[in-house]
Scaffold this active site. Structure first.
Site, PDB file in Angstrom:
ATOM      1  N   HIS A 184      27.318 -10.003   9.550  1.00 22.76           N
ATOM      2  CA  HIS A 184      27.933  -9.514  11.521  1.00 22.76           C
ATOM      3  C   HIS A 184      28.760 -10.446  11.619  1.00 22.76           C
ATOM      4  CE1 HIS A 184      26.378  -5.436  11.138  1.00 22.76           C
ATOM      5  NE2 HIS A 184      27.164  -5.200  10.996  1.00 22.76           N
ATOM      6  N   ARG A 322      41.969   4.389   0.896  1.00 23.00           N
ATOM      7  CA  ARG A 322      41.376   4.471  -0.342  1.00 23.00           C
ATOM      8  C   ARG A 322      40.513   5.243  -0.527  1.00 23.00           C
ATOM      9  NH1 ARG A 322      38.656  -0.815  -2.103  1.00 23.00           N
ATOM     10  NH2 ARG A 322      37.398  -0.530  -0.896  1.00 23.00           N
ATOM     11  N   GLU A 416      42.236  -3.993  -9.710  1.00 24.16           N
ATOM     12  CA  GLU A 416      41.707  -4.918  -9.528  1.00 24.16           C
ATOM     13  C   GLU A 416      40.361  -5.356 -10.906  1.00 24.16           C
ATOM     14  OE1 GLU A 416      39.355  -3.289  -5.992  1.00 24.16           O
ATOM     15  OE2 GLU A 416      39.316  -1.876  -6.854  1.00 24.16           O
ATOM     16  N   ASP A 440      38.434  -8.265  -6.465  1.00 21.19           N
ATOM     17  CA  ASP A 440      37.907  -7.586  -7.958  1.00 21.19           C
ATOM     18  C   ASP A 440      38.928  -8.406  -8.766  1.00 21.19           C
ATOM     19  OD1 ASP A 440      35.435  -6.349  -7.112  1.00 21.19           O
ATOM     20  OD2 ASP A 440      36.999  -5.096  -5.927  1.00 21.19           O
ATOM     21  N   CYS A 487      45.818  -5.988  -1.415  1.00 19.95           N
ATOM     22  CA  CYS A 487      45.042  -5.729  -0.478  1.00 19.95           C
ATOM     23  C   CYS A 487      43.929  -6.979  -0.429  1.00 19.95           C
ATOM     24  CB  CYS A 487      45.226  -4.587  -0.160  1.00 19.95           C
ATOM     25  SG  CYS A 487      44.277  -3.689  -1.659  1.00 19.95           S
TER      26      CYS A 487
HETATM   27  C1  PEP Z   1      39.463  -6.524  -3.858  1.00 17.24           C
HETATM   28  O1  PEP Z   1      38.755  -6.522  -4.262  1.00 17.24           O
HETATM   29  O2  PEP Z   1      40.445  -6.904  -3.259  1.00 17.24           O
HETATM   30  C2  PEP Z   1      39.861  -4.891  -2.329  1.00 17.24           C
HETATM   31  C3  PEP Z   1      41.121  -4.702  -1.926  1.00 17.24           C
HETATM   32  O3  PEP Z   1      38.999  -4.074  -2.474  1.00 17.24           O
HETATM   33  P1  PEP Z   1      37.236  -4.729  -1.713  1.00 17.24           P
HETATM   34  O4  PEP Z   1      37.237  -5.924  -1.407  1.00 17.24           O
HETATM   35  O5  PEP Z   1      36.602  -3.479  -0.685  1.00 17.24           O
HETATM   36  O6  PEP Z   1      36.236  -4.695  -2.700  1.00 17.24           O
HETATM   37 MG    MG Z   2      37.628  -4.037  -4.705  1.00 13.38          MG
END
Ligand code: PEP
Ligand code: MG
Length: 562
Positions: A184, A322, A416, A440, A487
């Protein structure tokens, strides 16, 4: 000088004298109660209630995400499992203070055993325990120091109650020795744009009054900085302040090439701030964040309401949602509660949804209903829906087909996993778009758990192996005429954002607080420049040299311009 490593939150840099957070209260002695069970129980009840009300009050004062966090803490204080444990200790003749200490410690151990997101809530629980014990002992709860001048706050981990009400004129930066990027402290620091480095074990040795530079972009705290280092830090801070004050325009390169800049969100409540910071839409709405503490699957109705709120907040704009991404760092017990030795390689993301297809179908129903409802009300957005952790062409075909059954017009996949980057062209035979999750993608390319401090050095999206995979997806997107967004956190690093565009990314999505820096940086490169900088990074042999090569290429390009 020495450099202490940690996880940087955001891109800021600040410097100043250290002030350390007061040490926590010691564990209360385990001596028998002189008052008796009934009286001790009444004391505990009064203290728990008072602390819960105080946390709620602080929440109301702070507003935003802080309010949600503080209200969740207030609920922890009044959790019936906790009061049952306190009662059990009181029945053994313990004091109220000791009973509270033991009950919270056992609750904490349970959260830590679950790990991931819930494990990172352990610090929140410690703070509630400290507040209750302080109240019982009639002493002030340990809190933020007030040295009388601006300072860099150094703490083990900050409680949300402290972070929420930090005086931002006084606190130049935050450094914690514990806590991860999803604690947090990190979430609130990100929201408030506080320069922060978390999980820096070495910071335990910092002394009150010593000057440090806190560099969130580099994830480093520099002790005994040289004059040169201080000047560079000041210049960077000034450039960031100028970017923050620059007019908000749509994302674009110097030659006018549009690069839409979108927001990563986990709750519709963050929409207003994202819009204010110039988000041109949403590039990643993490639906699982809405249901992390749920023990059963959310209803269609619950989901529809949240999605409709999000779409209406971005009426007329693109919103990429998503579907639930359960597993590893984001456990959702209703999707997969099996114990797995390697959850990051387990039944997660789309794999888990495919195994519980009814949950996926309900989510698509809720999305389609929210889309129809907002369109009817004249506040519709351009809804795109994508699946997480797609690793085969068959999964891309499966997801896009099922999404279209529900009338979803634009269905895509997240890239990913290296396998889907390498098969991007075949994946585009089914998917309308791809969004690269660099967090990821880096974890799986370098085989390094993104939550594990001991291998954090590998989790660097600048690694040329990651960049090559992104280049392949960009090329496949250009060949098939399909958009390729980014993203992951990489999009929030301004120079890396330039590289990503040079590799073929057509939009960038990030935490809203990063938008200003990225917007300002993109405006200083043409598409040709971006491709040249990307080539320099691709040709490197590791992450550090890729970063340096990109810097060098961008400096020589700037010199050519002058
Ligand atoms: C990522 O894996 O880059 C992603 C945007 O998803 P998360 O960070 O939620 O796994
Ligand atoms: Mg991810």
């Amino acid at each position: 000088m020495a450099q202490l490593r940690g996880v940087g939150i955001g891109l800021g840099v600040a410097h100043g004298p250290v002030a350390r957070m007061a040490a926590p209260l010691p564990a209360p002695e385990d001596t028998p109660s002189a008052l008796g069970g009934e009286q001790e129980r009444a004391r505990v009840q009064e203290a728990l209630e008072a602390v819960a009300r105080e946390l709620e009050q602080r929440g109301a004062q702070a507003g935003g995400a802080a309010q949600e966090v503080l209200e969740a803490q207030a609920m922890m204080a009044e959790d019936p499992t906790l009061t049952d444990e306190v009662d059990a200790s009181l029945a053994q003749g313990k004091t109220a203070e000791r009973a509270v200490h033991e009950a919270f410690a056992s609750f904490r151990a349970q959260l830590e055993a679950v790990g991931g997101y819930l494990g990172e809530r352990a610090a929140d629980l410690d703070d509630v325990a400290q507040r209750v014990i302080a109240r019982l002992q009639g002493v002030p709860a340990p809190g933020v120091p007030e040295p009388g001048h601006p300072f860099v706050l150094v703490a083990k981990d900050l409680a949300p109650a402290d972070t929420a009400l930090l005086d931002l004129d006084q606190v130049l930066a935050l450094v914690t020795t514990e806590g991860g990027p999803t604690s947090h402290t990190a979430i609130l620091a990100r929201e408030k744009g506080i320069v922060a480095v978390v999980g820096s074990a070495g910071a335990a040795g910092l002394a009150d009054g010593e000057t440090v530079i806190v560099d969130a972009a580099a994830g480093a705290v520099t002790t005994e900085p040289t004059d040169d280092e201080l000047t560079r830090a000041k210049n960077r801070a000034n450039a960031r302040a100028a970017a923050a004050d620059a007019p908000i325009t749509d994302g674009a390169l110097a030659d006018g090439t549009a690069v839409p800049l979108l927001a990563n969100l986990g709750n519709p409540a963050g929409a207003a701030e994202a819009v204010a910071l110039g988000a041109e839409g949403v590039g990643l709405f993490r639906t699982e964040f809405l249901f992390l503490s749920a023990s059963s699957a959310p209803t269609v109705e619950q989901q529809r309401a949240s999605y409709a709120e999000l779409l209406a907040a971005f009426a007329g704009k693109k919103v990429v949602v998503r579907v639930l991404d359960a597993g590893a760092d984001k456990p959702l017990p209703f999707l997969n509660d099996a114990h797995e030795e390697n959850p990051a390689l387990g039944l997660r993301g789309l794999r888990a949804l495919r195994a519980s297809e009814d949950i996926l179908r309900e989510q698509l129903t809720a999305l389609a209903e929210a889309d129809a409802q907002t369109r009817k009300a004249g506040s519709g957005a351009d809804l795109w829906v994508m699946a997480p952790m797609v690793s085969t062409v068959d999964e891309a075909e499966y997801f896009t087909a099922i999404a279209r059954e529900y009338g979803i017009r634009t269905a895509g996949v997240m890239v990913e996993v290296p396998s889907s980057a390498l098969m991007a062209e075949q994946i585009f035979a089914h998917a309308d778009f791809a969004s690269i999750g660099t967090n990821d993608l880096t974890q799986y390319t370098l085989a390094a758990d993104r939550l594990l401090g001991s291998v954090a050095g590998y989790q660097d999206p600048w690694h040329p192996a990651v960049l090559r995979l992104i280049r392949d997806v960009g090329a496949a997107g250009a060949k098939t005429g399909k958009p390729v967004g980014i993203c992951g956190e990489a999009a929030a690093d301004p120079l890396l954002a330039v590289v990503l565009v040079g590799l073929g990314a057509t939009s960038l999505s990030m935490a809203p607080t990063a938008l200003a820096d990225v917007r300002a940086t993109l405006l200083t490169y043409s598409l040709d420049d971006a491709q040249r900088v990307a080539e320099a990074a691709l040709a490197a042999t590791d992450a550090a040299t890729a970063r340096e090569a990109a810097h060098a290429a961008s400096v020589s390009q700037k010199e050519r311009m002058q």
